[in-house]
Design an enzyme around this catalytic site. Structure first.
Site, PDB file in Angstrom:
ATOM      1  N   ASN A  10       0.865  -1.183   0.000  1.00 61.16           N
ATOM      2  CA  ASN A  10       0.000   0.000   0.000  1.00 61.16           C
ATOM      3  C   ASN A  10       0.906   1.239   0.000  1.00 61.16           C
ATOM      4  O   ASN A  10       1.492   1.572   1.025  1.00 61.16           O
ATOM      5  CB  ASN A  10      -0.885  -0.032   1.262  1.00 61.16           C
ATOM      6  CG  ASN A  10      -1.707   1.234   1.422  1.00 61.16           C
ATOM      7  OD1 ASN A  10      -1.821   2.045   0.502  1.00 61.16           O
ATOM      8  ND2 ASN A  10      -2.283   1.410   2.607  1.00 61.16           N
ATOM      9  N   LYS A  12       0.149   4.283  -0.272  1.00 62.98           N
ATOM     10  CA  LYS A  12      -0.489   5.478   0.315  1.00 62.98           C
ATOM     11  C   LYS A  12      -0.225   6.702  -0.582  1.00 62.98           C
ATOM     12  O   LYS A  12      -0.136   6.565  -1.792  1.00 62.98           O
ATOM     13  CB  LYS A  12       0.003   5.698   1.741  1.00 62.98           C
ATOM     14  CG  LYS A  12      -0.093   4.443   2.604  1.00 62.98           C
ATOM     15  CD  LYS A  12       0.080   4.734   4.060  1.00 62.98           C
ATOM     16  CE  LYS A  12       0.161   3.433   4.824  1.00 62.98           C
ATOM     17  NZ  LYS A  12       0.131   3.578   6.252  1.00 62.98           N
ATOM     18  N   HIS A 100      -9.542   1.089   5.380  1.00 60.19           N
ATOM     19  CA  HIS A 100      -8.253   1.371   6.025  1.00 60.19           C
ATOM     20  C   HIS A 100      -8.480   2.362   7.164  1.00 60.19           C
ATOM     21  O   HIS A 100      -9.276   3.294   7.043  1.00 60.19           O
ATOM     22  CB  HIS A 100      -7.263   1.937   4.997  1.00 60.19           C
ATOM     23  CG  HIS A 100      -5.845   1.906   5.485  1.00 60.19           C
ATOM     24  ND1 HIS A 100      -5.381   2.802   6.416  1.00 60.19           N
ATOM     25  CD2 HIS A 100      -4.810   1.081   5.205  1.00 60.19           C
ATOM     26  CE1 HIS A 100      -4.106   2.521   6.675  1.00 60.19           C
ATOM     27  NE2 HIS A 100      -3.732   1.479   5.952  1.00 60.19           N
ATOM     28  N   GLU A 102      -6.815   4.753   8.175  1.00 57.41           N
ATOM     29  CA  GLU A 102      -6.568   6.167   7.829  1.00 57.41           C
ATOM     30  C   GLU A 102      -7.808   6.785   7.193  1.00 57.41           C
ATOM     31  O   GLU A 102      -8.138   7.945   7.426  1.00 57.41           O
ATOM     32  CB  GLU A 102      -5.337   6.260   6.910  1.00 57.41           C
ATOM     33  CG  GLU A 102      -4.057   5.993   7.691  1.00 57.41           C
ATOM     34  CD  GLU A 102      -2.893   5.491   6.864  1.00 57.41           C
ATOM     35  OE1 GLU A 102      -2.937   5.573   5.624  1.00 57.41           O
ATOM     36  OE2 GLU A 102      -1.925   4.994   7.479  1.00 57.41           O
ATOM     37  N   GLU A 172      -5.370  -5.055  10.755  1.00 59.80           N
ATOM     38  CA  GLU A 172      -4.332  -4.040  10.938  1.00 59.80           C
ATOM     39  C   GLU A 172      -4.552  -3.292  12.257  1.00 59.80           C
ATOM     40  O   GLU A 172      -5.324  -2.318  12.297  1.00 59.80           O
ATOM     41  CB  GLU A 172      -4.373  -3.029   9.796  1.00 59.80           C
ATOM     42  CG  GLU A 172      -4.137  -3.631   8.432  1.00 59.80           C
ATOM     43  CD  GLU A 172      -3.549  -2.605   7.476  1.00 59.80           C
ATOM     44  OE1 GLU A 172      -2.498  -2.892   6.923  1.00 59.80           O
ATOM     45  OE2 GLU A 172      -4.132  -1.513   7.318  1.00 59.80           O
ATOM     46  N   GLY A 178       2.561   2.026  10.763  1.00 56.24           N
ATOM     47  CA  GLY A 178       3.517   3.120  10.589  1.00 56.24           C
ATOM     48  C   GLY A 178       4.283   3.481  11.851  1.00 56.24           C
ATOM     49  O   GLY A 178       4.925   4.525  11.907  1.00 56.24           O
ATOM     50  N   SER A 218       3.427  -2.357  10.340  1.00 57.53           N
ATOM     51  CA  SER A 218       4.893  -2.383  10.494  1.00 57.53           C
ATOM     52  C   SER A 218       5.517  -3.729  10.124  1.00 57.53           C
ATOM     53  O   SER A 218       6.482  -4.171  10.752  1.00 57.53           O
ATOM     54  CB  SER A 218       5.290  -1.970  11.917  1.00 57.53           C
ATOM     55  OG  SER A 218       4.910  -0.624  12.143  1.00 57.53           O
TER      56      SER A 218
END
Ligand code: PEP
Length: 262
Positions: A10, A12, A100, A102, A172, A178, A218
């Protein structure tokens, strides 16, 4: 039948056209060395602006599939800034990442909207990668499994067993995305096992045994071997470590049987 692993990158909001070309040059070069019969399904999810570039570079490379990072579930119309499934199909996009954290957190996407996207994606013959995950607070409160059950149940509402078994889920944990702090592989395996039980309760054990469930958060070349050794983990959805060709290739190798990797 064994579930075929997936390694999905991904990207991003990274990589303009030139950077996408450089990264894909490295990935396509590295992937040529690998034995196709033992490879995981390899997926890259560039930003929309680099879709054409990547599509053009992999159109004769069956070892790599294209994903989109988002889609609007409506067929067309007045949705400024959005992209439809028909537009993605032009670029031979096979997967779409939805749910996701985010997008849930920064763009207020709801479980209901994610469900609408999943239905539209499946109706168009593409595969959703449905993300779910808990916050650190939810984990500390001991409500991780309950929260994931709710996210998965809502994401899969009104989707047939046939479509669910073709779909992909990505677990996730938000606190691991991250941050460089991957979830312990044993705990990720346990949690994914719980997600599989939710699918079994909603559908059947057969569907739960077929659906592929990835871990994301991660993931790095140094963690992938232990993660892939867990029976419930069917691969990785990878952000940061997918942005360098060498590390992405190492992640792909980490999802291959050791005896087949040179
Ligand atoms: C992600 O964006 O889905 C992700 C897991 O990112 P990272 O690998 O950088 O934690």
């Amino acid at each position: 039948m064994a579930r075929r692993p997936i390694i999905a990158g991904n990207w991003k909001m990274n990589n303009n056209k030139a950077a996408a070309k450089e990264l894909m040059d490295g990935i396509t070069r590295g992937i040529k060395e690998l034995d196709a019969s033992n490879m995981p399904e390899v997926v890259v999810a560039p930003a929309f602006t680099a879709l054409w570039q990547v599509y053009d570079m992999i159109k004769n490379e069956p070892k790599i599939a294209l994903a989109a990072q988002n889609v609007n579930p409506n067929p067309q119309g007045a949705y400024t800034g959005e992209v439809s499934l028909e537009m993605l199909a032009d670029f031979n996009v096979k997967f779409v990442i939805i749910g996701h954290s985010e997008r849930r957190q920064m763009f207020n996407e709801t479980d209901e909207f994610i469900n609408q996207k999943a239905i539209a994606i499946l109706n168009a013959g593409l595969t959703p990668i449905i993300c779910c995950g808990e916050t650190l607070e939810q984990r500390e409160q001991g409500i991780t499994d309950k929260h994931l059950e709710s996210q998965i149940t809502k994401a899969l509402k009104d989707i047939s067993a046939n479509d669910v078994e073709k779909s992909v889920i990505a677990y996730e944990p938000i606190w691991a995305i991250g941050t460089g702090k991957s979830c312990d592989a044993i705990e990720a395996n346990r949690t994914i096992g719980e997600i599989r039980k939710v699918v079994a309760r909603l559908y059947s054990q057969d569907v739960a045994d077929k659906i592929r469930i990835l871990y994301g958060g991660s993931v790095k070349p140094s963690t992938i071997i232990e993660q892939m050794a867990q029976p419930e983990i069917d691969g990785g959805l990878i952000g940061g470590a997918s942005l360098k060709a060498d590390s992405f290739i190492d992640l792909i190798k980490g999802a291959m049987p050791l005896s087949t990797v040179r």
